[in-house]
Design an enzyme around this catalytic site. Structure first.
Site, PDB file in Angstrom:
ATOM      1  N   SER A 167      33.834  14.271  34.468  1.00  0.00           N
ATOM      2  CA  SER A 167      33.975  12.815  34.082  1.00  0.00           C
ATOM      3  C   SER A 167      35.156  12.253  33.141  1.00  0.00           C
ATOM      4  CB  SER A 167      32.535  12.609  33.492  1.00  0.00           C
ATOM      5  OG  SER A 167      32.319  11.299  33.226  1.00  0.00           O
TER       6      SER A 167
ATOM      7  N   ASP B 260      49.368  13.223  35.265  1.00  0.00           N
ATOM      8  CA  ASP B 260      50.228  12.190  35.733  1.00  0.00           C
ATOM      9  C   ASP B 260      51.383  11.839  34.985  1.00  0.00           C
ATOM     10  OD1 ASP B 260      48.454  12.223  37.972  1.00  0.00           O
ATOM     11  OD2 ASP B 260      47.299  10.524  37.361  1.00  0.00           O
TER      12      ASP B 260
ATOM     13  N   LYS C 238      33.500  14.985  39.124  1.00  0.00           N
ATOM     14  CA  LYS C 238      32.629  13.708  39.026  1.00  0.00           C
ATOM     15  C   LYS C 238      33.386  12.287  38.649  1.00  0.00           C
ATOM     16  CE  LYS C 238      28.133  12.064  36.775  1.00  0.00           C
ATOM     17  NZ  LYS C 238      28.695  10.713  36.450  1.00  0.00           N
TER      18      LYS C 238
END
Length: 708
Positions: A473, A484, A499
């Site tokens: 999560s 990224d 998740k």
């Protein structure tokens, strides 16, 4: 979203008031009006608010059909193929029934189930009256997903016999081991004969079965109807759950804070008590064997016989598990990871919630200092925004480590199941310039980009994130953003949990406000997470830059293994600017992978993980007692090979940052906890390799902007 869900109350009231019900057979405390309201309101909430816009059609009907039958009879010990044939007339009609709030399917299946429960008492009583044939060559397969329903009552009775025989064999083996241990300590001890042990084992199984069905008889109509409602809502996704008022209270009961216990959150699923969360720093967490997803079968106080809690109400089970500080509780658990049964001994303690907060350590390696930060969850107090939260604590801890002149940071996100998204965004902002961190999407809407708006960068040095298959999560959002932006090296298991959905717990009465009874709650998936590169964290999670073998490497242990999990997809990429943070990123990653592949410890862990997978897949047991013993001995002997798999000494010394040292004079408990943590860090193979990577990273002399 709340506004969208709270519209059209008038039409909902009219719909509910026009429904008629058929009562199930032999209900205990039925309330047809409440059942009628629940089905209608849940239908309304799910079709209008759930992230998945699911059409109530034949496919949906079949899912509910299978969910409910499996929910009542997961071990296939009640229904036969003939029962399924009779039930199947409704297989593709349930969607239509739900629209009309007709529960004919529920009535038929539940009524038959009650009859089967009565028959079961005759089954086990007759079977356990006399000894089994322990020389007969036969096996039992406990993979209930694979095995077929019995074709006749005779075949069903034979399956009952096999299950009860296995339980008896297991208890005989336990008693033989107990006699052997006593004999080793006292050579004058007289071992009991097989016939004595066998008789005792059957009596224990009989008592266990009687207690189970006493508890099943205590269950009320609402308990079984909740199973039906969960069969409906589960068709929308694995994280969507109906919780009646009593279960919601139990779900919220956290054995932590001022309570003296083991530091675990429990949840009832069917007749089983599941571990859903361990409190970081709590007794169970420290002991290290109990894990999320494990099922507690029995509870024993020290030096007393275990109590079977299968079928027991959750609040009653918790009473046996809790207890005074420094007392021991012995939990017989079925392990999620491989399906084996283990007895885990935990010493109860007062669970300190401050162990869930950020903490740091300083370690010296090759003449340079590095900071290790443990972030167990992304916590926040929504009722008091001035109270500490993970983002504010991380900022303080980084500042304190900067005062220690550390040259790199290692953030440990292992087993971090998530928490507050707001704090995850702010923590990401401590390491990058302002900009996008995550994208969030409601169904049928364009994704919304959530950004870090603070241009300040708290830490510009080298950064490594350590993750595992239980990092989920908000942990995945933070790790994905760092990946990224090319800001950190991600190191750990092959991929994180995966998740990428958001659930909200909604009080059902809010959607039917004038009803005078508590209808419970619906935990419903309402949003989906996406990385700033456009890919979802759902199912895929975050792939490590450097993957290390873990015991989960080959196991089914993630979102991707949940039935009905939402699929991975992508949205347009957000507008963000990558940087080239390190001049030797590729070299460090390659060197680490080579080092891991050559390391005998990691090779052994990989072999251990493959063995665990094999054990998970092997669900058959011999019911010939000699063969059962032989196979058990083979498992134990093979397991001994891996006894030292996680034993390791790095030789590194971990210490508290300077600000904590004065605190130890007044808080001995804090000092002991930090010493225990530092000792564990020095024995942690994964921490050691993460520090190898951190020590070899070289910052780019000039951070180059990379077009994305």
């Amino acid at each position: 979203m709340k506004t969208k869900l709270l519209i059209s109350f008038l039409s909902l009231f009219l719909l509910v008031s026009s429904i008629s019900f058929a009562n199930p057979t032999d209900n205990k405390n039925p309330d047809p009006e409440k059942d009628k309201v629940l089905i209608s309101v849940l239908n309304y909430m799910l079709t209008r608010g759930h992230y998945v816009q699911k059409e109530l059609n034949d496919e949906f009907s079949e899912m509910v059909f299978n969910n409910f039958i499996d929910g009542l009879d997961p071990s296939k010990r009640y229904f036969t193929k003939n029962d399924l044939k009779e039930f199947s007339k409704y297989k593709f009609q349930i969607d239509n029934q739900l629209k009309e709030s007709d529960i004919a399917f529920y009535s038929l299946v539940y009524g038959r189930f009650l009859d089967k429960i009565k028959n079961a008492k005759n089954y086990y009583g007759a079977i356990l009256k006399k000894p089994f044939n322990y020389k007969k060559d036969e096996i039992i397969d406990l993979d209930y997903k694979k095995i077929a329903y019995a074709s006749s009552e005779k075949e069903l009775l034979n399956f009952w016999r096999k299950q009860l025989k296995l339980q008896t064999i297991d208890r005989i083996q336990e008693q033989e081991n107990l006699d052997e241990e006593k004999f080793k300590k006292d050579k004058s001890y007289k071992k009991r004969s097989f016939s004595v042990l066998e008789k005792k084992a059957r009596a224990e199984v009989m008592t266990s079965m009687e207690n189970l069905y006493i508890r099943i008889d205590e269950l009320e109509h609402r308990d079984w109807f909740s199973t039906f409602l969960n069969s409906i809502v589960a068709a929308f996704g694995p994280h969507t759950t109906y919780m009646p008022p009593n279960i919601k209270e139990s779900f919220d009961q956290d054995m932590s804070g001022k309570l003296e216990g083991i530091g675990a959150r429990l949840q009832k699923k069917g007749i089983y008590t599941h571990i859903v969360e361990l409190v970081s720093g709590g007794p169970a967490w420290k002991q290290g064997e109990l894990e999320e997803g494990d099922i507690i079968l029995k509870v024993a106080q020290e030096n007393k016989e275990p109590l079977d809690i299968v079928g027991m109400r959750l609040d009653d089970a918790i009473k046996f598990i809790k207890g005074p500080k420094d007392t021991k509780v012995l939990l017989t658990v079925k392990k999620k990871i491989d399906g084996t049964t283990q007895v885990i001994t935990i010493t109860r303690d007062i669970v300190q919630l401050d162990e869930t907060f950020v903490k740091s350590s300083v370690v010296e390696k090759d003449g340079k200092k590095y900071g290790v930060i443990d972030l167990p969850k992304f916590y926040i107090n929504f009722d008091d925004r001035n109270f500490r939260d993970s983002a504010k604590d991380m900022e303080k801890e980084i500042e304190r480590l900067k005062e220690e002149n550390v040259e790199g940071l290692l953030i440990d996100l292992r087993n971090n199941g998530g928490g507050s998204l707001d704090t995850a965004i702010k923590i990401a902002g401590l390491f990058v310039d302002k900009g996008p961190v995550v994208q969030i999407k409601y169904r049928n809407e364009a994704p919304v980009v959530r950004e870090d708006i603070d241009p300040k960068i708290q830490w510009t040095g080298s950064l490594v994130l350590l993750v595992n298959e239980l990092s989920a999560s908000a942990s995945e959002i933070f790790a994905a953003a760092m990946q990224d932006y090319n800001r950190a090296v991600i190191l750990g298991g092959n991929q994180t949990y995966g998740k990428g959905t958001v659930q909200n717990i909604l009080p059902i009465n809010k959607f039917y406000p004038n009803y005078d009874q508590d209808l419970g709650y619906l935990k419903m998936t309402i949003q989906k997470f996406y990385r700033i590169n456009g890919g979802s964290t759902q199912v895929e999670g975050v792939y490590s830059d450097i993957a290390m073998p873990t015991r989960f490497s080959y196991m089914k242990y993630g979102e991707r293994d949940l039935e009905g999990a939402l699929p991975w997809d992508k949205v347009p990429q957000a507008s963000y600017t990558q940087v080239k943070s390190y001049s030797n990123f590729s070299d460090v990653v390659t060197t680490s992978i080579e080092r891991i592949n050559k390391d005998p410890k990691f090779q052994l862990i990989d072999e251990y993980a493959k063995w665990l997978k094999k054990e998970q897949d092997d669900s058959s047991y011999s019911l010939n007692y000699k063969q059962y013993q032989k196979e058990l001995k083979q498992r134990e002997d093979f397991a001994k090979k891996f006894k030292s798999v996680f034993k390791y000494q790095s030789g590194l010394a971990f210490n508290s940052p300077s600000y904590e040292i004065p605190l130890f004079k007044e808080n001995i408990d804090l000092k002991e906890k930090r010493n225990a943590w530092h000792k564990n860090l020095s024995k942690d193979l994964y921490i050691s390799e993460a520090l190898n990577v951190l020590s070899q990273l070289k910052l780019a002399s000039k951070q180059e902007i990379v077009k994305n």
